[in-house]
Design a protein around this motif. Structure first.
Motif, PDB file in Angstrom:
ATOM      1  N   MET A   1      76.741   5.401  -0.612  1.00  0.00           N
ATOM      2  CA  MET A   1      77.750   5.240   0.307  1.00  0.00           C
ATOM      3  C   MET A   1      77.292   4.689   1.749  1.00  0.00           C
ATOM      4  O   MET A   1      78.075   4.015   2.221  1.00  0.00           O
ATOM      5  CB  MET A   1      78.926   6.373   0.249  1.00  0.00           C
ATOM      6  CG  MET A   1      79.539   6.784  -0.740  1.00  0.00           C
ATOM      7  SD  MET A   1      80.800   8.151  -0.409  1.00  0.00           S
ATOM      8  CE  MET A   1      79.582   9.494  -0.205  1.00  0.00           C
ATOM      9  N   ILE A   2      76.553   5.441   2.174  1.00  0.00           N
ATOM     10  CA  ILE A   2      75.847   5.018   3.395  1.00  0.00           C
ATOM     11  C   ILE A   2      75.361   3.563   3.384  1.00  0.00           C
ATOM     12  O   ILE A   2      75.715   2.621   4.383  1.00  0.00           O
ATOM     13  CB  ILE A   2      74.705   5.922   3.798  1.00  0.00           C
ATOM     14  CG1 ILE A   2      75.376   7.324   3.999  1.00  0.00           C
ATOM     15  CG2 ILE A   2      73.887   5.570   4.924  1.00  0.00           C
ATOM     16  CD1 ILE A   2      74.254   8.440   4.466  1.00  0.00           C
ATOM     17  N   GLU A   3      74.409   3.107   2.384  1.00  0.00           N
ATOM     18  CA  GLU A   3      73.999   1.827   2.487  1.00  0.00           C
ATOM     19  C   GLU A   3      75.243   0.681   2.147  1.00  0.00           C
ATOM     20  O   GLU A   3      75.201  -0.304   2.666  1.00  0.00           O
ATOM     21  CB  GLU A   3      73.100   1.879   1.139  1.00  0.00           C
ATOM     22  CG  GLU A   3      72.151   0.549   1.246  1.00  0.00           C
ATOM     23  CD  GLU A   3      70.981   0.560   0.154  1.00  0.00           C
ATOM     24  OE1 GLU A   3      70.242  -0.546   0.017  1.00  0.00           O
ATOM     25  OE2 GLU A   3      70.722   1.704  -0.399  1.00  0.00           O
ATOM     26  N   SER A   4      76.242   1.298   1.469  1.00  0.00           N
ATOM     27  CA  SER A   4      77.449   0.271   1.291  1.00  0.00           C
ATOM     28  C   SER A   4      77.972   0.082   2.506  1.00  0.00           C
ATOM     29  O   SER A   4      78.451  -1.142   2.751  1.00  0.00           O
ATOM     30  CB  SER A   4      78.237   0.892   0.532  1.00  0.00           C
ATOM     31  OG  SER A   4      77.480   0.823  -1.165  1.00  0.00           O
TER      32      SER A   4
ATOM     33  N   ASN B   1      77.403  -2.550  11.523  1.00  0.00           N
ATOM     34  CA  ASN B   1      78.142  -2.110  12.618  1.00  0.00           C
ATOM     35  C   ASN B   1      78.947  -0.878  12.437  1.00  0.00           C
ATOM     36  O   ASN B   1      79.898  -0.558  13.404  1.00  0.00           O
ATOM     37  CB  ASN B   1      78.972  -3.195  12.978  1.00  0.00           C
ATOM     38  CG  ASN B   1      78.409  -4.686  13.693  1.00  0.00           C
ATOM     39  OD1 ASN B   1      77.173  -4.299  14.298  1.00  0.00           O
ATOM     40  ND2 ASN B   1      78.609  -5.601  13.020  1.00  0.00           N
ATOM     41  N   ILE B   2      78.664  -0.240  11.427  1.00  0.00           N
ATOM     42  CA  ILE B   2      79.428   0.972  11.154  1.00  0.00           C
ATOM     43  C   ILE B   2      79.221   1.982  12.360  1.00  0.00           C
ATOM     44  O   ILE B   2      77.983   2.317  12.501  1.00  0.00           O
ATOM     45  CB  ILE B   2      79.005   1.634   9.667  1.00  0.00           C
ATOM     46  CG1 ILE B   2      80.061   2.625   9.323  1.00  0.00           C
ATOM     47  CG2 ILE B   2      77.649   2.176   9.956  1.00  0.00           C
ATOM     48  CD1 ILE B   2      81.428   1.851   8.771  1.00  0.00           C
ATOM     49  N   PRO B   3      80.106   2.618  12.887  1.00  0.00           N
ATOM     50  CA  PRO B   3      80.052   3.757  14.010  1.00  0.00           C
ATOM     51  C   PRO B   3      79.000   4.831  13.346  1.00  0.00           C
ATOM     52  O   PRO B   3      79.340   5.259  12.107  1.00  0.00           O
ATOM     53  CB  PRO B   3      81.325   4.122  14.408  1.00  0.00           C
ATOM     54  CG  PRO B   3      82.110   3.039  13.959  1.00  0.00           C
ATOM     55  CD  PRO B   3      81.484   2.321  12.713  1.00  0.00           C
ATOM     56  N   GLN B   4      78.322   5.404  14.303  1.00  0.00           N
ATOM     57  CA  GLN B   4      77.695   6.708  13.888  1.00  0.00           C
ATOM     58  C   GLN B   4      78.506   7.792  13.460  1.00  0.00           C
ATOM     59  O   GLN B   4      78.247   8.495  12.522  1.00  0.00           O
ATOM     60  CB  GLN B   4      76.787   7.116  15.125  1.00  0.00           C
ATOM     61  CG  GLN B   4      76.283   8.417  14.671  1.00  0.00           C
ATOM     62  CD  GLN B   4      75.318   8.962  15.825  1.00  0.00           C
ATOM     63  OE1 GLN B   4      75.130   8.186  17.063  1.00  0.00           O
ATOM     64  NE2 GLN B   4      74.638   9.933  15.878  1.00  0.00           N
ATOM     65  N   GLU B   5      79.912   7.823  13.792  1.00  0.00           N
ATOM     66  CA  GLU B   5      80.723   8.988  13.803  1.00  0.00           C
ATOM     67  C   GLU B   5      81.058   8.685  12.248  1.00  0.00           C
ATOM     68  O   GLU B   5      81.376   9.656  11.390  1.00  0.00           O
ATOM     69  CB  GLU B   5      82.074   8.928  14.474  1.00  0.00           C
ATOM     70  CG  GLU B   5      81.754   9.199  15.988  1.00  0.00           C
ATOM     71  CD  GLU B   5      81.107   8.037  16.966  1.00  0.00           C
ATOM     72  OE1 GLU B   5      81.065   7.042  16.123  1.00  0.00           O
ATOM     73  OE2 GLU B   5      80.635   8.159  17.909  1.00  0.00           O
TER      74      GLU B   5
ATOM     75  N   ILE C   1      78.595  11.509   5.272  1.00  0.00           N
ATOM     76  CA  ILE C   1      77.534  12.702   5.097  1.00  0.00           C
ATOM     77  C   ILE C   1      78.344  13.888   4.949  1.00  0.00           C
ATOM     78  O   ILE C   1      78.239  14.851   3.839  1.00  0.00           O
ATOM     79  CB  ILE C   1      76.488  13.121   6.227  1.00  0.00           C
ATOM     80  CG1 ILE C   1      75.596  11.659   6.099  1.00  0.00           C
ATOM     81  CG2 ILE C   1      75.845  14.117   5.886  1.00  0.00           C
ATOM     82  CD1 ILE C   1      74.590  11.862   7.297  1.00  0.00           C
ATOM     83  N   LYS C   2      79.427  14.275   5.658  1.00  0.00           N
ATOM     84  CA  LYS C   2      80.331  15.382   5.472  1.00  0.00           C
ATOM     85  C   LYS C   2      80.956  15.513   4.199  1.00  0.00           C
ATOM     86  O   LYS C   2      81.210  16.502   3.335  1.00  0.00           O
ATOM     87  CB  LYS C   2      81.213  15.524   6.616  1.00  0.00           C
ATOM     88  CG  LYS C   2      80.788  15.866   8.006  1.00  0.00           C
ATOM     89  CD  LYS C   2      81.766  15.921   9.019  1.00  0.00           C
ATOM     90  CE  LYS C   2      81.163  16.125  10.351  1.00  0.00           C
ATOM     91  NZ  LYS C   2      82.286  16.418  11.282  1.00  0.00           N
ATOM     92  N   LEU C   3      81.248  14.180   3.611  1.00  0.00           N
ATOM     93  CA  LEU C   3      82.009  13.986   2.577  1.00  0.00           C
ATOM     94  C   LEU C   3      81.062  14.634   1.286  1.00  0.00           C
ATOM     95  O   LEU C   3      81.671  15.144   0.456  1.00  0.00           O
ATOM     96  CB  LEU C   3      82.423  12.654   2.135  1.00  0.00           C
ATOM     97  CG  LEU C   3      83.522  11.884   2.976  1.00  0.00           C
ATOM     98  CD1 LEU C   3      83.564  10.444   2.531  1.00  0.00           C
ATOM     99  CD2 LEU C   3      84.756  12.617   2.748  1.00  0.00           C
TER     100      LEU C   3
END
Length: 234
Positions: A72-75, A83-87, A93-95
């Motif tokens: 999911m993170i890589e996608s 450009n995905i925000p750190q938040e 990760i919380k998911l």
């Protein structure tokens, strides 16, 4: 169809979506993931790209929540051109953490089946996924006492089953596998000469789907795990 189960001495159970709910939580997380990425792509595109990433990473990460989260993170990075925000990454990760910490929900009839069969058969779990996560779910489930052996496999191919049965000194003619996946729990078992029971779950991961209209018909298909007692409890 009916199959001859009179010589069965050992019964193997898949875990996820056979003993307890699993795939439902992945689908729910995918829905939330698509919502997080809705400003970059459509839900259909997000779903397609995530599945493609999972398949690319499967050999490296194996099965389970942790590999799913990394995909999911890589996608998210790819779909957002980094450009995905750190938040948003933190929310992904919380998911994953929510999935891992989710209460274990046993499927209907599981305890009844295990408590009935344990007196006549040797029961084992043969599942795949992340070792720590599967051990945690088994502990939370409250059903570990029914099983003589628990094995978390890296995959469920013919060689995995064959090697394990030989290691445990289980005769294929005396072994029955019960699971929700034709691809992982039924076809490899039939191919090594053992017997199998298919108990479909209401949702199936795309990677586990096969065209069941083209498969051989020498396994038992049941609507509910409890139905196995009609064949074994005698």
């Amino acid at each position: 169809m009916d199959i001859d189960l009179k010589n069965i001495k050992v019964i193997g159970f898949d875990a996820d979506d056979t003993l307890w709910v699993n795939e439902t939580y992945f689908r729910e997380t995918e829905e939330r993931f698509a919502e997080l990425l809705e400003s970059y792509e459509t839900k259909n595109k997000v779903d397609q790209e995530l599945f493609k990433m999972e398949m690319q990473n499967l050999e490296l990460y194996g099965y389970g929540v942790k590999g799913f989260v990394l995909s999911m993170i890589e996608s998210a990075l790819d779909l957002s051109n980094n450009n995905i925000p750190q938040e948003t990454l933190l929310e992904i990760i919380k998911l994953g953490k929510r999935m891992i910490s989710h209460p274990v929900e046993l499927l209907d009839g599981v305890e009844e089946v295990l408590s009935t069969l344990e007196h006549k058969y040797r029961l084992i779990i043969l599942t795949k996924g992340d070792l720590l996560d599967q051990e945690r779910k088994l502990e939370k489930s409250g059903i570990s006492r029914y099983f003589h052996h628990v094995e978390v496999l890296s995959d469920k191919k013919e060689s995995n089953y064959k090697n394990l049965l030989e290691h445990l000194e289980i005769d294929v003619n005396e072994f029955l596998m019960i699971g929700n996946s034709l691809k992982s729990d039924v076809l490899p078992i039939l191919n090594i000469g053992a017997r199998a029971v298919h108990v479909p779950f209401h949702t199936t991961w795309a990677h586990e789907m096969v065209d069941d209209t083209k498969q051989v018909n020498n396994h038992l298909k049941l609507n509910s795990l409890k139905d196995i007692l009609k064949y074994l409890d005698n």
